[in-house]
Motif scaffolding. Sequence first.
Motif, PDB file in Angstrom:
ATOM      1  N   ILE A   1       0.838  -1.203   0.000  1.00 47.31           N
ATOM      2  CA  ILE A   1       0.000   0.000   0.000  1.00 47.31           C
ATOM      3  C   ILE A   1       0.871   1.251   0.000  1.00 47.31           C
ATOM      4  O   ILE A   1       0.609   2.216  -0.730  1.00 47.31           O
ATOM      5  CB  ILE A   1      -0.952  -0.011   1.216  1.00 47.31           C
ATOM      6  CG1 ILE A   1      -1.963  -1.154   1.072  1.00 47.31           C
ATOM      7  CG2 ILE A   1      -1.676   1.327   1.366  1.00 47.31           C
ATOM      8  CD1 ILE A   1      -2.801  -1.412   2.306  1.00 47.31           C
TER       9      ILE A   1
ATOM     10  N   ALA B   1       1.243   4.195  -2.992  1.00 42.56           N
ATOM     11  CA  ALA B   1       1.138   5.633  -2.757  1.00 42.56           C
ATOM     12  C   ALA B   1       2.368   6.376  -3.287  1.00 42.56           C
ATOM     13  O   ALA B   1       2.252   7.449  -3.886  1.00 42.56           O
ATOM     14  CB  ALA B   1       0.952   5.905  -1.266  1.00 42.56           C
TER      15      ALA B   1
ATOM     16  N   ARG C   1      -1.899   7.516   5.709  1.00 44.72           N
ATOM     17  CA  ARG C   1      -3.320   7.860   5.839  1.00 44.72           C
ATOM     18  C   ARG C   1      -4.199   6.698   5.405  1.00 44.72           C
ATOM     19  O   ARG C   1      -5.231   6.409   6.035  1.00 44.72           O
ATOM     20  CB  ARG C   1      -3.639   9.108   5.016  1.00 44.72           C
ATOM     21  CG  ARG C   1      -5.008   9.717   5.314  1.00 44.72           C
ATOM     22  CD  ARG C   1      -5.204  11.037   4.560  1.00 44.72           C
ATOM     23  NE  ARG C   1      -4.175  11.996   4.935  1.00 44.72           N
ATOM     24  CZ  ARG C   1      -3.256  12.483   4.090  1.00 44.72           C
ATOM     25  NH1 ARG C   1      -3.238  12.078   2.826  1.00 44.72           N
ATOM     26  NH2 ARG C   1      -2.368  13.347   4.504  1.00 44.72           N
ATOM     27  N   SER C   2      -3.799   6.008   4.354  1.00 43.36           N
ATOM     28  CA  SER C   2      -4.589   4.870   3.872  1.00 43.36           C
ATOM     29  C   SER C   2      -4.678   3.765   4.917  1.00 43.36           C
ATOM     30  O   SER C   2      -5.754   3.221   5.179  1.00 43.36           O
ATOM     31  CB  SER C   2      -3.975   4.313   2.577  1.00 43.36           C
ATOM     32  OG  SER C   2      -3.955   5.291   1.563  1.00 43.36           O
TER      33      SER C   2
END
Length: 389
Positions: free
Chosen positions: A143, A147, A159-160
């Motif tokens: 992830i 990003a 943040r994800s």
Amino acid sequence: MVHLLLAIIYIAFISLGLPDSLLGSAWPTMYPQLGVPISYAGGISMIIALGTIISSLLSDRLTLKLGTGRVTAISVLMTAVALFGFSLSSSFFMLCIWAVPYGLGAGSVDASLNNYVALHYESKHMSWLHCFWGIGASLGPYIMGYALTHGMGWNAGYRSISIIQIVLTVILFCSLPLWESRISSDPKCEAASSRALSIGEILRIPGAKEVMLCFFCYCSIESTAGLWASSYLSLYKGVPAEAAASFASMFFLGITFGRALSGFITMKLNDRQMIYLGQAIIVAGIIILLLPLDHVFSLVGLVLIGLGCAPIYPCLIHSTPTNFGADKSQAVIGVQMASAYVGTCLMPPLFGLIANRIDISLLPVYLFVFLIVMVYMFYRLIVRTGGGH
């Protein structure tokens, strides 16, 4: 309802793994933007580790007062808030501040959830749950990488993960009645301790010191091999740097696959037999690394060490109520987790000093020393606790 709660616990273990590899994967991008030396990542890791050790030691008191469900939900909420704080940070100092709730949230949930599973579920679930932790630990860097490669920056990666943790927090708070109904229907909970044990009381329990050293040595092996395998292959075995990185990743793949496989093997073997099996496989892997063989054999050795590591940690945890009693298991698991984090925090840097001052070729020897101590302490644990099961 029981199956629904188990599904939630599986999701929680994925969530536990998600943040664990984020700092390492994002730091090469983060430190130039923050204007700090590359070595400063160690400072953040140390703060997180210290918080984790403290909250692990407090897990007995917290779980007794709040219950596993609430401890899990509150801890994941703290982690989610900390990760969101990371995503808003623009300085190293801010990262250090947010690292405090990050570490405090991680330790108590780890100890409390592991004890709950050890008390209420079969050994196969403990192995599979830790396999799911590995899936989460693998997804986190993916992830973050997404990003970074799509120009969103490391802040968006944090943040994800934070948003995922917030969603899980909502699910955990909604699931609190399931935890309470599961506890009220399980006779094992009748043996739960009515008070929290002090550190001194825990250390006086027969076998407590031995099991703490087992966890310390195991995590020293796993974390040192994970951190230094690539450098060992590249600098000593002559494997090209790119290939060495891929080879090193096979160590973690061995752990994840091994835990999935261990869940099935535990249907035939008990926890003690699984731990012996894991230790024997690690010995085979270390011997292969020590021998002057081709690069392919080095890969085989790393995979074997990973496979050997796979059953040890979950089976040691799962055997805690049997070895020490359901009334003491939460307290003992808390100090076990703390010992594990101390090993993870201190022993890889110590090998870094050895590699720098002496030779990186000593990696298999270093791992073997901890393995010998762990094998002896596990034998002492069995003697002190009357044989386990």
